[in-house]
Scaffold this motif. Structure first.
Motif, PDB file in Angstrom:
ATOM      1  N   MET A 286     -17.673 -47.358  45.441  1.00  0.00           N
ATOM      2  CA  MET A 286     -18.919 -47.167  43.974  1.00  0.00           C
ATOM      3  C   MET A 286     -18.061 -48.230  43.310  1.00  0.00           C
ATOM      4  N   GLY A 287     -16.538 -48.713  42.837  1.00  0.00           N
ATOM      5  CA  GLY A 287     -16.603 -49.584  42.589  1.00  0.00           C
ATOM      6  C   GLY A 287     -17.766 -50.917  42.836  1.00  0.00           C
ATOM      7  N   SER A 288     -18.182 -51.816  43.709  1.00  0.00           N
ATOM      8  CA  SER A 288     -19.109 -52.454  43.360  1.00  0.00           C
ATOM      9  C   SER A 288     -20.781 -52.491  43.021  1.00  0.00           C
ATOM     10  N   VAL A 289     -21.774 -50.944  43.220  1.00  0.00           N
ATOM     11  CA  VAL A 289     -22.763 -50.330  42.421  1.00  0.00           C
ATOM     12  C   VAL A 289     -21.934 -50.023  40.822  1.00  0.00           C
ATOM     13  N   ALA A 290     -20.844 -49.778  40.500  1.00  0.00           N
ATOM     14  CA  ALA A 290     -20.659 -49.781  39.269  1.00  0.00           C
ATOM     15  C   ALA A 290     -20.868 -51.354  38.358  1.00  0.00           C
ATOM     16  N   GLN A 291     -20.120 -52.290  39.094  1.00  0.00           N
ATOM     17  CA  GLN A 291     -19.832 -54.285  38.802  1.00  0.00           C
ATOM     18  C   GLN A 291     -21.549 -54.265  38.951  1.00  0.00           C
ATOM     19  N   ALA A 292     -22.007 -53.746  39.591  1.00  0.00           N
ATOM     20  CA  ALA A 292     -23.592 -54.098  39.898  1.00  0.00           C
ATOM     21  C   ALA A 292     -24.751 -53.981  38.806  1.00  0.00           C
ATOM     22  N   ALA A 293     -24.486 -52.296  38.681  1.00  0.00           N
ATOM     23  CA  ALA A 293     -25.164 -52.078  37.001  1.00  0.00           C
ATOM     24  C   ALA A 293     -24.917 -53.194  36.252  1.00  0.00           C
ATOM     25  N   SER A 294     -23.547 -53.035  35.977  1.00  0.00           N
ATOM     26  CA  SER A 294     -22.306 -53.625  35.321  1.00  0.00           C
ATOM     27  C   SER A 294     -23.984 -55.153  34.572  1.00  0.00           C
ATOM     28  N   GLY A 295     -24.031 -56.211  35.944  1.00  0.00           N
ATOM     29  CA  GLY A 295     -24.195 -57.659  35.587  1.00  0.00           C
ATOM     30  C   GLY A 295     -25.680 -56.610  35.425  1.00  0.00           C
ATOM     31  N   THR A 296     -26.301 -56.897  36.648  1.00  0.00           N
ATOM     32  CA  THR A 296     -27.793 -56.279  35.794  1.00  0.00           C
ATOM     33  C   THR A 296     -28.134 -56.115  34.792  1.00  0.00           C
ATOM     34  N   ALA A 297     -27.527 -55.244  34.081  1.00  0.00           N
ATOM     35  CA  ALA A 297     -27.484 -54.342  32.192  1.00  0.00           C
ATOM     36  C   ALA A 297     -27.347 -56.253  31.973  1.00  0.00           C
ATOM     37  N   LEU A 298     -26.476 -57.433  32.098  1.00  0.00           N
ATOM     38  CA  LEU A 298     -25.842 -58.088  31.669  1.00  0.00           C
ATOM     39  C   LEU A 298     -27.494 -58.887  31.790  1.00  0.00           C
ATOM     40  N   VAL A 299     -27.608 -59.181  32.684  1.00  0.00           N
ATOM     41  CA  VAL A 299     -28.342 -60.222  32.878  1.00  0.00           C
ATOM     42  C   VAL A 299     -30.027 -59.927  32.248  1.00  0.00           C
ATOM     43  N   SER A 300     -30.139 -58.850  32.735  1.00  0.00           N
ATOM     44  CA  SER A 300     -31.690 -58.146  31.451  1.00  0.00           C
ATOM     45  C   SER A 300     -31.489 -58.321  30.126  1.00  0.00           C
ATOM     46  N   GLY A 301     -30.467 -58.165  29.414  1.00  0.00           N
ATOM     47  CA  GLY A 301     -29.869 -58.194  27.979  1.00  0.00           C
ATOM     48  C   GLY A 301     -29.770 -59.534  27.793  1.00  0.00           C
ATOM     49  N   SER A 302     -29.666 -60.742  28.776  1.00  0.00           N
ATOM     50  CA  SER A 302     -29.801 -62.025  28.756  1.00  0.00           C
ATOM     51  C   SER A 302     -31.419 -62.563  28.522  1.00  0.00           C
ATOM     52  N   VAL A 303     -32.639 -62.294  29.819  1.00  0.00           N
ATOM     53  CA  VAL A 303     -33.391 -62.220  29.849  1.00  0.00           C
ATOM     54  C   VAL A 303     -33.959 -61.336  27.969  1.00  0.00           C
ATOM     55  N   GLU A 304     -33.963 -60.915  28.057  1.00  0.00           N
ATOM     56  CA  GLU A 304     -33.861 -60.742  26.233  1.00  0.00           C
ATOM     57  C   GLU A 304     -34.170 -60.977  25.342  1.00  0.00           C
ATOM     58  N   GLY A 305     -32.886 -62.368  25.287  1.00  0.00           N
ATOM     59  CA  GLY A 305     -32.571 -62.761  24.639  1.00  0.00           C
ATOM     60  C   GLY A 305     -33.252 -63.907  24.465  1.00  0.00           C
ATOM     61  N   LEU A 306     -33.273 -64.308  25.351  1.00  0.00           N
ATOM     62  CA  LEU A 306     -34.092 -65.660  25.552  1.00  0.00           C
ATOM     63  C   LEU A 306     -35.505 -64.912  25.674  1.00  0.00           C
ATOM     64  N   ALA A 307     -36.575 -64.693  25.781  1.00  0.00           N
ATOM     65  CA  ALA A 307     -37.730 -64.230  24.790  1.00  0.00           C
ATOM     66  C   ALA A 307     -37.991 -64.260  23.719  1.00  0.00           C
ATOM     67  N   LEU A 308     -36.600 -63.328  22.979  1.00  0.00           N
ATOM     68  CA  LEU A 308     -36.833 -63.680  21.513  1.00  0.00           C
ATOM     69  C   LEU A 308     -36.551 -64.454  21.394  1.00  0.00           C
ATOM     70  N   ASP A 309     -36.083 -65.924  22.102  1.00  0.00           N
ATOM     71  CA  ASP A 309     -35.343 -66.439  21.487  1.00  0.00           C
ATOM     72  C   ASP A 309     -37.038 -67.674  22.030  1.00  0.00           C
ATOM     73  N   ALA A 310     -37.313 -67.801  23.025  1.00  0.00           N
ATOM     74  CA  ALA A 310     -39.010 -68.436  23.204  1.00  0.00           C
ATOM     75  C   ALA A 310     -39.341 -68.281  21.691  1.00  0.00           C
TER      76      ALA A 310
END
Length: 64
Positions: A1-25
């Motif tokens: 179950m830990g791997s799923v939580a880590q994957a979800a956390s990583g996905t949220a991090l990447v999503s936030g980064s992509v949103e930040g990049l879109a705002l910066d652009a």
């Protein structure tokens, strides 16, 4: 179950980064539009000043 939580956390991090990049652009595009507008204004003023200099020079030649 830990791997799923880590994957979800990583996905949220990447999503936030992509949103930040879109705002910066978007902000970069807005700044670029302002710079382009300023450059256009300077070019128009430069052309106007150049025409005025030529007109005054020609007037001086005619008066001589």
């Amino acid at each position: 179950m830990g791997s799923v939580a880590q994957a979800a956390s990583g996905t949220a991090l990447v999503s936030g980064s992509v949103e930040g990049l879109a705002l910066d652009a978007e902000a970069t595009g807005e700044v670029a539009r302002h710079v382009l507008d300023a450059a256009d204004t300077v070019a128009r003023q430069s052309a106007s000043i150049g025409a005025e200099v030529v007109n005054r020079f020609l007037a001086t030649l005619r008066a001589a």
